[in-house]
Design a protein around this motif. Structure first.
Motif, PDB file in Angstrom:
ATOM      1  N   CYS A  72       0.800  -1.316   0.018  1.00 15.97           N
ATOM      2  CA  CYS A  72       0.197  -0.123   0.049  1.00 15.97           C
ATOM      3  C   CYS A  72       0.895   1.371  -0.032  1.00 15.97           C
ATOM      4  O   CYS A  72       0.631   2.313  -0.733  1.00 15.97           O
ATOM      5  CB  CYS A  72      -0.946  -0.040   1.342  1.00 15.97           C
ATOM      6  SG  CYS A  72      -2.196  -1.143   1.234  1.00 15.97           S
ATOM      7  N   THR A  73       1.836   1.132   0.870  1.00 14.31           N
ATOM      8  CA  THR A  73       2.874   2.311   1.015  1.00 14.31           C
ATOM      9  C   THR A  73       3.554   2.745  -0.462  1.00 14.31           C
ATOM     10  O   THR A  73       3.498   3.712  -0.736  1.00 14.31           O
ATOM     11  CB  THR A  73       3.996   2.249   2.013  1.00 14.31           C
ATOM     12  OG1 THR A  73       3.222   1.643   3.148  1.00 14.31           O
ATOM     13  CG2 THR A  73       4.623   3.467   2.188  1.00 14.31           C
ATOM     14  N   GLN A  74       3.849   1.642  -1.075  1.00 15.48           N
ATOM     15  CA  GLN A  74       4.593   1.768  -2.428  1.00 15.48           C
ATOM     16  C   GLN A  74       3.444   2.419  -3.516  1.00 15.48           C
ATOM     17  O   GLN A  74       3.954   3.129  -4.173  1.00 15.48           O
ATOM     18  CB  GLN A  74       5.194   0.241  -2.826  1.00 15.48           C
ATOM     19  CG  GLN A  74       6.359   0.020  -2.047  1.00 15.48           C
ATOM     20  CD  GLN A  74       6.788  -1.387  -2.671  1.00 15.48           C
ATOM     21  OE1 GLN A  74       6.694  -1.771  -3.620  1.00 15.48           O
ATOM     22  NE2 GLN A  74       7.988  -1.751  -1.882  1.00 15.48           N
ATOM     23  N   VAL A  89      -6.953   2.580  -1.114  1.00 19.75           N
ATOM     24  CA  VAL A  89      -5.864   2.053  -0.544  1.00 19.75           C
ATOM     25  C   VAL A  89      -5.750   1.955   0.863  1.00 19.75           C
ATOM     26  O   VAL A  89      -5.491   1.336   1.812  1.00 19.75           O
ATOM     27  CB  VAL A  89      -4.507   2.964  -1.089  1.00 19.75           C
ATOM     28  CG1 VAL A  89      -3.265   2.666  -0.387  1.00 19.75           C
ATOM     29  CG2 VAL A  89      -4.333   2.746  -2.557  1.00 19.75           C
ATOM     30  N   LEU A  90      -6.469   3.290   1.347  1.00 22.65           N
ATOM     31  CA  LEU A  90      -6.769   3.689   2.809  1.00 22.65           C
ATOM     32  C   LEU A  90      -7.411   2.687   3.548  1.00 22.65           C
ATOM     33  O   LEU A  90      -7.297   2.067   4.584  1.00 22.65           O
ATOM     34  CB  LEU A  90      -7.069   4.958   3.160  1.00 22.65           C
ATOM     35  CG  LEU A  90      -6.318   6.090   2.593  1.00 22.65           C
ATOM     36  CD1 LEU A  90      -6.832   7.417   2.899  1.00 22.65           C
ATOM     37  CD2 LEU A  90      -4.857   6.145   3.692  1.00 22.65           C
ATOM     38  N   ALA A  91      -8.664   2.004   2.791  1.00 18.47           N
ATOM     39  CA  ALA A  91      -9.548   1.323   3.122  1.00 18.47           C
ATOM     40  C   ALA A  91      -8.862  -0.114   3.420  1.00 18.47           C
ATOM     41  O   ALA A  91      -9.024  -0.918   4.381  1.00 18.47           O
ATOM     42  CB  ALA A  91     -10.766   1.001   2.494  1.00 18.47           C
ATOM     43  N   VAL A  92      -8.103  -0.342   2.625  1.00 16.80           N
ATOM     44  CA  VAL A  92      -7.035  -1.358   2.674  1.00 16.80           C
ATOM     45  C   VAL A  92      -6.280  -1.644   3.882  1.00 16.80           C
ATOM     46  O   VAL A  92      -6.163  -2.781   4.715  1.00 16.80           O
ATOM     47  CB  VAL A  92      -6.265  -1.882   1.281  1.00 16.80           C
ATOM     48  CG1 VAL A  92      -5.206  -3.041   1.546  1.00 16.80           C
ATOM     49  CG2 VAL A  92      -7.035  -2.097   0.032  1.00 16.80           C
ATOM     50  N   ILE A  93      -5.372  -0.473   4.287  1.00 10.69           N
ATOM     51  CA  ILE A  93      -4.668  -0.530   5.240  1.00 10.69           C
ATOM     52  C   ILE A  93      -5.343  -0.496   6.510  1.00 10.69           C
ATOM     53  O   ILE A  93      -5.039  -1.368   7.435  1.00 10.69           O
ATOM     54  CB  ILE A  93      -4.093   1.006   5.144  1.00 10.69           C
ATOM     55  CG1 ILE A  93      -2.843   1.118   4.281  1.00 10.69           C
ATOM     56  CG2 ILE A  93      -3.257   1.128   6.500  1.00 10.69           C
ATOM     57  CD1 ILE A  93      -2.113   2.415   3.875  1.00 10.69           C
TER      58      ILE A  93
ATOM     59  N   GLU B  71      -8.173  14.994   7.461  1.00 11.29           N
ATOM     60  CA  GLU B  71      -7.026  15.752   7.006  1.00 11.29           C
ATOM     61  C   GLU B  71      -5.782  15.188   6.558  1.00 11.29           C
ATOM     62  O   GLU B  71      -5.384  15.657   5.273  1.00 11.29           O
ATOM     63  CB  GLU B  71      -6.670  16.686   8.418  1.00 11.29           C
ATOM     64  CG  GLU B  71      -5.667  17.897   8.059  1.00 11.29           C
ATOM     65  CD  GLU B  71      -5.356  18.555   9.340  1.00 11.29           C
ATOM     66  OE1 GLU B  71      -6.098  18.618  10.425  1.00 11.29           O
ATOM     67  OE2 GLU B  71      -4.230  19.229   9.216  1.00 11.29           O
ATOM     68  N   CYS B  72      -5.727  13.956   7.137  1.00  6.15           N
ATOM     69  CA  CYS B  72      -4.672  13.092   6.426  1.00  6.15           C
ATOM     70  C   CYS B  72      -4.841  12.543   5.048  1.00  6.15           C
ATOM     71  O   CYS B  72      -4.156  12.724   4.116  1.00  6.15           O
ATOM     72  CB  CYS B  72      -4.468  11.759   7.159  1.00  6.15           C
ATOM     73  SG  CYS B  72      -3.508  11.973   8.665  1.00  6.15           S
ATOM     74  N   THR B  73      -6.187  12.347   4.741  1.00  8.69           N
ATOM     75  CA  THR B  73      -6.701  11.955   3.338  1.00  8.69           C
ATOM     76  C   THR B  73      -6.606  13.197   2.234  1.00  8.69           C
ATOM     77  O   THR B  73      -6.132  12.957   1.277  1.00  8.69           O
ATOM     78  CB  THR B  73      -8.033  11.715   3.325  1.00  8.69           C
ATOM     79  OG1 THR B  73      -8.373  10.568   4.397  1.00  8.69           O
ATOM     80  CG2 THR B  73      -8.577  11.057   2.180  1.00  8.69           C
ATOM     81  N   GLN B  74      -6.702  14.256   2.806  1.00  9.76           N
ATOM     82  CA  GLN B  74      -6.755  15.549   1.950  1.00  9.76           C
ATOM     83  C   GLN B  74      -5.388  16.033   1.667  1.00  9.76           C
ATOM     84  O   GLN B  74      -4.881  16.155   0.559  1.00  9.76           O
ATOM     85  CB  GLN B  74      -7.403  16.792   2.694  1.00  9.76           C
ATOM     86  CG  GLN B  74      -8.616  16.830   2.533  1.00  9.76           C
ATOM     87  CD  GLN B  74      -9.489  17.890   3.283  1.00  9.76           C
ATOM     88  OE1 GLN B  74      -8.799  18.772   3.588  1.00  9.76           O
ATOM     89  NE2 GLN B  74     -10.846  17.749   3.389  1.00  9.76           N
ATOM     90  N   ALA B  91       2.073   7.230   9.547  1.00 10.17           N
ATOM     91  CA  ALA B  91       1.970   6.872  11.136  1.00 10.17           C
ATOM     92  C   ALA B  91       0.779   7.969  11.934  1.00 10.17           C
ATOM     93  O   ALA B  91       0.576   7.244  12.846  1.00 10.17           O
ATOM     94  CB  ALA B  91       3.510   7.362  11.521  1.00 10.17           C
ATOM     95  N   VAL B  92       0.802   8.997  11.501  1.00  7.49           N
ATOM     96  CA  VAL B  92      -0.661   9.575  11.969  1.00  7.49           C
ATOM     97  C   VAL B  92      -1.862   8.932  12.085  1.00  7.49           C
ATOM     98  O   VAL B  92      -2.448   8.849  12.828  1.00  7.49           O
ATOM     99  CB  VAL B  92      -0.524  11.125  11.446  1.00  7.49           C
ATOM    100  CG1 VAL B  92      -1.804  11.828  11.895  1.00  7.49           C
ATOM    101  CG2 VAL B  92       0.508  12.074  11.808  1.00  7.49           C
ATOM    102  N   ILE B  93      -2.329   8.326  10.684  1.00 11.63           N
ATOM    103  CA  ILE B  93      -3.299   7.548  10.704  1.00 11.63           C
ATOM    104  C   ILE B  93      -3.510   6.577  11.497  1.00 11.63           C
ATOM    105  O   ILE B  93      -4.397   6.252  12.348  1.00 11.63           O
ATOM    106  CB  ILE B  93      -3.521   7.191   9.101  1.00 11.63           C
ATOM    107  CG1 ILE B  93      -3.853   8.340   8.192  1.00 11.63           C
ATOM    108  CG2 ILE B  93      -4.620   6.203   9.148  1.00 11.63           C
ATOM    109  CD1 ILE B  93      -3.769   7.819   6.655  1.00 11.63           C
TER     110      ILE B  93
END
Lengths: 239, 239
Positions: A72-74, A89-93, B71-74, B91-93
């Motif tokens: 995901c980071t990549q 991607v965020l939902a996967v994380i 805010e992270c997503t933005q 890391a914040v998320i």
């Protein structure tokens, strides 16, 4: 929009990467489901060996999480996805983090199976765990199905199951307390069952989170800390 | 590298956004610390009103999480950060998710304080909770300090505290079980204390996760599921 089709990008490689992320989550989900099923079978059949296999398999779940997280980071660094792709991607994380914690809870159940059997606790102590276990298994299966189909309507229905599981948990806990009060010598043995039941309840919470991740992904709305009724209303006004 | 200075970008606005994310995490951390402190004071002083204030404050923690997550997503969508900046946002998320779960555990402790007082449980049942509570408070404070300074060396030391807290938890649990066995009528009352102690143990786990997030951020290494000894070795070979 209640489901989300796979994105189509000019870069076929990017499509492939996103699809790969989704399918790896499903592989991780399948492994977790398998371990939960084995841990409940081990409890039912008093199979300590099977329970130990489950206990020692948690590293596979952890390895999958670390690997998918890295991927995901990549994808974020290389593809700089926007809008729906970014949310995917965020939902996967978030989903793999929930699956990893489900793996931890399953490990606890498997360890309890070993204790319960070593001490020869009577089956009456943990007979109620099976029906709750099946219920939680079903909810986890449906949550993963929701993730596979990206179906936010179904996600709301599955999330509602969590309340029923919480009620089942409270009822079983009350019953277990009566066993302890009737026979104080049973306290440590019954507490083993309490921890297993509590682990099942936590798995329900995480399955609920997986559904919320899908709602966020499909609807673009953060529905954590929102009641099921409010989520239903929010989604239906959009469709 | 053991600490991470603030990034300097050509875009001053981007610097400001990243700094803002960090400081909002610290505000959320401060709120969570304050609630934990209040819930332990409420237990010590038998202050049901204070416990209820804590119970009803969890929504503030949740609101902060949802806001910072947004805010992270933005930032991800607008700035498309790479390397260390990307890791900072990720890391914040993760850290706010841990803080939110700590908030949930504190809410459980506050509810238990109300039950314990209503039932008039003797103080001997929960006297040991105070020292464990102070220990957990200290660890959470240090974990947030680690996040504020982005100090991965200190992160390893703080993470090691978690094992000590787990041992403290097991010892208290054994003691609580003896109370239940001595007087079976006390079982439900003592179980209230058990849930509070378990919540404290979970807070230790989440403080540990916060330290691991900082190690990931500073060192670029995912050290979850790695023993403290191995993490120490990994970090020291780099510096």
């Amino acid at each position: 929009m209640a489901t989300r089709p796979l994105p189509q990008h000019i870069s076929k490689q990017f499509d492939k990467e996103l699809e790969d992320l989704r399918s790896r989550v499903m592989i991780m989900g399948g492994l977790v489901e398998d371990l939960l099923s084995k841990s409940l079978n081990a409890l039912e059949q008093g199979d300590i060996e099977l329970a130990e296999t489950v206990s020692t398999s948690d590293y596979q779940v952890n390895a999958l999480e670390v690997g998918i997280d890295e991927e995901c980071t990549q994808v974020l660094a290389r593809r700089q996805p926007a809008a729906g792709d970014l949310r995917l991607v965020l939902a996967v994380i978030k989903t793999i983090s929930d699956l990893e914690r489900i793996g931890d809870e399953i490990e606890k159940i498997a360890k309890m199976v070993a204790y319960i059997n070593e001490k020869g606790s009577p089956k009456s102590y943990y007979i109620s765990v099976f029906s709750m276990g099946q219920h939680v298994q079903q909810m986890l299966h449906e949550a993963l199905d929701v993730f596979a189909r990206m179906d936010s309507q179904k996600a709301v229905e599955v999330a509602a199951e969590d309340e029923r599981i919480d009620k089942e948990y409270s009822a079983i806990l009350r019953q277990l307390i009566t066993y302890m009060m009737e026979d104080p010598r049973s306290i440590t043995n019954v507490l083993d069952v309490v921890w297993a039941v509590r682990a099942l309840e936590r798995i329900g919470d995480h399955a609920n989170n997986i559904c919320e991740n899908v709602i966020y992904l499909v609807e673009g709305k953060d529905v954590r800390h929102t009641s099921i009724e409010d989520i239903r209303n929010e989604i239906s006004t959009d469709t």
